[in-house]
Design a protein around this motif. Sequence first.
Motif, PDB file in Angstrom:
ATOM      1  N   ARG A  66      10.301  12.340  -5.276  1.00 57.25           N
ATOM      2  CA  ARG A  66      11.686  12.137  -4.830  1.00 57.25           C
ATOM      3  C   ARG A  66      11.760  11.075  -3.735  1.00 57.25           C
ATOM      4  N   LEU A  67      10.748  10.985  -2.877  1.00 60.11           N
ATOM      5  CA  LEU A  67      10.826  10.091  -1.719  1.00 60.11           C
ATOM      6  C   LEU A  67       9.915   8.866  -1.837  1.00 60.11           C
ATOM      7  N   PHE A  68       8.606   9.065  -1.935  1.00 59.69           N
ATOM      8  CA  PHE A  68       7.712   7.905  -1.998  1.00 59.69           C
ATOM      9  C   PHE A  68       6.315   8.303  -2.456  1.00 59.69           C
ATOM     10  N   PHE A  69       5.565   7.286  -2.904  1.00 53.84           N
ATOM     11  CA  PHE A  69       4.127   7.402  -3.102  1.00 53.84           C
ATOM     12  C   PHE A  69       3.440   6.956  -1.816  1.00 53.84           C
ATOM     13  N   GLY A  70       2.417   7.676  -1.409  1.00 53.79           N
ATOM     14  CA  GLY A  70       1.602   7.256  -0.272  1.00 53.79           C
ATOM     15  C   GLY A  70       0.187   6.952  -0.743  1.00 53.79           C
ATOM     16  N   ILE A  71      -0.397   5.898  -0.218  1.00 58.16           N
ATOM     17  CA  ILE A  71      -1.762   5.537  -0.592  1.00 58.16           C
ATOM     18  C   ILE A  71      -2.652   5.597   0.638  1.00 58.16           C
ATOM     19  N   SER A  72      -3.671   6.449   0.548  1.00 61.08           N
ATOM     20  CA  SER A  72      -4.671   6.566   1.609  1.00 61.08           C
ATOM     21  C   SER A  72      -6.004   6.139   1.005  1.00 61.08           C
ATOM     22  N   PRO A  73      -6.408   4.884   1.202  1.00 61.58           N
ATOM     23  CA  PRO A  73      -7.581   4.380   0.477  1.00 61.58           C
ATOM     24  C   PRO A  73      -8.898   5.015   0.884  1.00 61.58           C
ATOM     25  N   GLY A  74      -8.941   5.666   2.047  1.00 61.90           N
ATOM     26  CA  GLY A  74     -10.163   6.351   2.445  1.00 61.90           C
ATOM     27  C   GLY A  74     -10.381   6.334   3.941  1.00 61.90           C
ATOM     28  N   ALA A  75     -11.278   7.202   4.414  1.00 60.99           N
ATOM     29  CA  ALA A  75     -11.569   7.296   5.838  1.00 60.99           C
ATOM     30  C   ALA A  75     -12.330   6.083   6.344  1.00 60.99           C
ATOM     31  N   MET A  76     -12.944   5.331   5.432  1.00 67.93           N
ATOM     32  CA  MET A  76     -13.607   4.070   5.777  1.00 67.93           C
ATOM     33  C   MET A  76     -12.960   2.948   4.992  1.00 67.93           C
ATOM     34  N   ASP A  77     -13.065   1.729   5.499  1.00 62.32           N
ATOM     35  CA  ASP A  77     -12.666   0.574   4.710  1.00 62.32           C
ATOM     36  C   ASP A  77     -13.484   0.608   3.419  1.00 62.32           C
ATOM     37  N   SER A  78     -12.832   0.403   2.288  1.00 58.33           N
ATOM     38  CA  SER A  78     -13.505   0.573   1.001  1.00 58.33           C
ATOM     39  C   SER A  78     -14.703  -0.357   0.842  1.00 58.33           C
ATOM     40  N   VAL A  86      10.109   3.156  -7.139  1.00 60.11           N
ATOM     41  CA  VAL A  86       9.702   4.157  -6.148  1.00 60.11           C
ATOM     42  C   VAL A  86       8.947   3.464  -5.013  1.00 60.11           C
ATOM     43  N   PRO A  87       9.324   3.705  -3.766  1.00 59.42           N
ATOM     44  CA  PRO A  87       8.611   3.078  -2.639  1.00 59.42           C
ATOM     45  C   PRO A  87       7.130   3.458  -2.622  1.00 59.42           C
ATOM     46  N   VAL A  88       6.285   2.478  -2.295  1.00 59.49           N
ATOM     47  CA  VAL A  88       4.849   2.724  -2.127  1.00 59.49           C
ATOM     48  C   VAL A  88       4.494   2.400  -0.683  1.00 59.49           C
ATOM     49  N   ILE A  89       3.942   3.394   0.006  1.00 62.79           N
ATOM     50  CA  ILE A  89       3.628   3.262   1.431  1.00 62.79           C
ATOM     51  C   ILE A  89       2.115   3.285   1.607  1.00 62.79           C
ATOM     52  N   LEU A  90       1.583   2.287   2.298  1.00 58.39           N
ATOM     53  CA  LEU A  90       0.158   2.221   2.562  1.00 58.39           C
ATOM     54  C   LEU A  90      -0.162   2.815   3.927  1.00 58.39           C
ATOM     55  N   GLY A  91      -1.262   3.553   3.996  1.00 55.59           N
ATOM     56  CA  GLY A  91      -1.756   4.070   5.263  1.00 55.59           C
ATOM     57  C   GLY A  91      -3.264   4.007   5.270  1.00 55.59           C
ATOM     58  N   GLY A  92      -3.880   4.567   6.297  1.00 54.74           N
ATOM     59  CA  GLY A  92      -5.336   4.575   6.351  1.00 54.74           C
ATOM     60  C   GLY A  92      -5.908   3.295   6.930  1.00 54.74           C
ATOM     61  N   ILE A  93      -7.210   3.324   7.175  1.00 52.57           N
ATOM     62  CA  ILE A  93      -7.843   2.252   7.940  1.00 52.57           C
ATOM     63  C   ILE A  93      -7.861   0.929   7.179  1.00 52.57           C
ATOM     64  N   GLU A  94      -7.984   0.971   5.842  1.00 45.28           N
ATOM     65  CA  GLU A  94      -8.038  -0.289   5.092  1.00 45.28           C
ATOM     66  C   GLU A  94      -6.755  -1.098   5.269  1.00 45.28           C
ATOM     67  N   ALA A  95      -5.612  -0.457   5.072  1.00 43.62           N
ATOM     68  CA  ALA A  95      -4.340  -1.163   5.219  1.00 43.62           C
ATOM     69  C   ALA A  95      -4.018  -1.429   6.685  1.00 43.62           C
ATOM     70  N   SER A  96      -4.338  -0.460   7.545  1.00 45.47           N
ATOM     71  CA  SER A  96      -4.025  -0.577   8.972  1.00 45.47           C
ATOM     72  C   SER A  96      -4.653  -1.830   9.574  1.00 45.47           C
ATOM     73  N   LEU A  97      -5.904  -2.102   9.217  1.00 43.76           N
ATOM     74  CA  LEU A  97      -6.629  -3.232   9.802  1.00 43.76           C
ATOM     75  C   LEU A  97      -6.440  -4.518   9.011  1.00 43.76           C
ATOM     76  N   ARG A  98      -5.621  -4.458   7.984  1.00 42.12           N
ATOM     77  CA  ARG A  98      -5.296  -5.653   7.198  1.00 42.12           C
ATOM     78  C   ARG A  98      -3.787  -5.912   7.266  1.00 42.12           C
ATOM     79  N   ILE A 102       3.665  -0.483   5.484  1.00 36.89           N
ATOM     80  CA  ILE A 102       2.424   0.078   6.015  1.00 36.89           C
ATOM     81  C   ILE A 102       2.779   0.982   7.189  1.00 36.89           C
ATOM     82  N   THR A 103       2.193   2.171   7.221  1.00 36.43           N
ATOM     83  CA  THR A 103       2.185   2.965   8.454  1.00 36.43           C
ATOM     84  C   THR A 103       0.774   2.809   9.008  1.00 36.43           C
TER      85      THR A 103
END
Length: 608
Positions: free
Chosen positions: A75-87, A132-144, A169-170
């Motif tokens: 209903r609201l969005f997809f969130g992507i968390s690529p991982g606890a480490m940069d891939s 549908v909105p796609v929101i990126l989070g996690g260290i990979e997106a955060s540092l890019r 990006i969050t």
Amino acid sequence: MLTDFLPTTKKECELRGWTELDVILFSGDAYVDHPSFGAAVIGRTLEAAGYRVAIVPQPDWHGDYRDFKKLGSPRLFFGISPGAMDSMVNKYTANRRLRSEDAYSPDGRHDCRPEYPSIVYTKILKELFPDVPVILGGIEASLRRVTHYDYWSDTLRPCILVESGADLITYGMGEKPTLALARGLAEGKTLKELRHIPQTVYLAHRDEVTITPDDIVLHSHEECLHNKRAQAENFRHVEEESNKYHAQRLVQPLTSNRSPLTSNHDAVVINPPYPPMTTEEIDASFDLPYQRVPHPKYKGKRIPAYEMIKFSVNLHRGCFGGCAFCTISAHQGKFIACRSKESILREVREVVKLPDFKGYLSDLGGPSANMYGMHGRNMKACEACKKPSCLHPQVCPNLVTDHSALLDIYHAVDAMPEIKKSFIGSGVRYDLLLHHSKDEKSNEAARQYTRELITRHVSGRLKVAPEHTSDTVLHYMRKPSFRLFYDFKRIFDRINQEEGLRQQLIPYFISSHPGCRNQDMAQLADLTKKMGYKLEQVQDFTPTPMTTATEMYYTGLDPYTLEPVFTAKTQKEKLAQRQYFFWYKDKDAPNTPHHHKDKHPKGKKKKG
């Protein structure tokens, strides 16, 4: 019970009686319901606020994309968390070779995630669900989140929103911006109406961005492609704003002249981060109903990263060390956000209930184990500060370095009948232990902490990170002089002798860091050999997005002085430096300061 976990399949949603989901999270890691795993934290945070959330861990990105379709559209969005480490760090060594295992995948398998999941997952979701909105989070997106150097492709790349096609990006620790975003969308607002949310990044048309005197306008991505000095100048602003209490908004044009790099947008806008989390806020995150184990779907399979942290407890977030090669402050900030003693003890009580717990906590730590409870005496001075480190080039006189609160937590944990011993597995800053404060109470607490650390919380080997022996290299690393390691080793050896212990002090070192030449490595080999060390805990510098060291590696410039910095770049140069670690294995390996011809340029040596 399956319903104790966030659902991962349609069947698990039906067990909860859900016919519709508000948010669907796609994770590059296996789903471990634990506060050390980002997708679990965001999922539980949204769940606690009343949203129906599911996690799809490690979806198959080949073939018919069935894993991306199976739960339908949220209903609201997809969130992507690529991982606890940069891939890419997770997959490859500094020499660009495949690592022995993927620590965040079942049985360490390598085929469970693609390279750059943020990009791959987004493209699939946008193909299947374009509205549908796609929101990126996690260290990979955060540092890019801004123009960055990518070591693995050896290219300068734009904000990851440009390459992925995601909507937002969050960045950083994502509970607050993600929750604000969910609430706004649930109220019927559009993403454009939510562009004010702190700690988010979005793309905009040039006419949608009104530049104010408080904004910092960076050099455009296009200019950075042709001018390394522009990239270095940009990075200084990015790092300073990541570490300020009251940061400014950053705006980076994508092109210098409207020749479109992307046909849809002209600029990247990075909103300032939220203030550091309060104790109440961070307690609320850690007190969510995590099961603290992998999802039942992994029964019988080993997840290496989970095995490392299953009996550990994280006490705080943030790090004010500001090490040039580290991403922690870029992601978590330099201000320490501490959990309460009560919240920590609640989590320890949950850990001791785990069926295979034998009485030993592997870590009571954090990004730097002994920064818990530390802050500025005069917070107004801290709020006006933009220095990336509170410890370099010397310990800030405004910093309270009292270890008393941390000792109190150790004592309370060790007093629990189920605890035989608690270890400190996280890195300890020995420069904080050796610092002589004007406050004698802090000095006494540091002495007490040092003795208790060595006598009660070490499992035979205490690992510390001097990183190098050369003051020149340590200056570029933002690490203290190696003489402090000598001082700490003397204390370590004395306490071991007094207590009848036979423990080892194990130092970590890095080769090929910007500013490091062969003569520096030769000095390192010579000094550590004389100290009786055959080095084990060593690594070759790996450039990762959004660190000072990576900017020096790529641009050849110190972002703060814009002076040239030498860096070993070729495989031959890097191997030559690394060989100095292993003089005891290779008879031909160089091991003295006279075994090379490399010299520092005259007049360029910096004071450490």
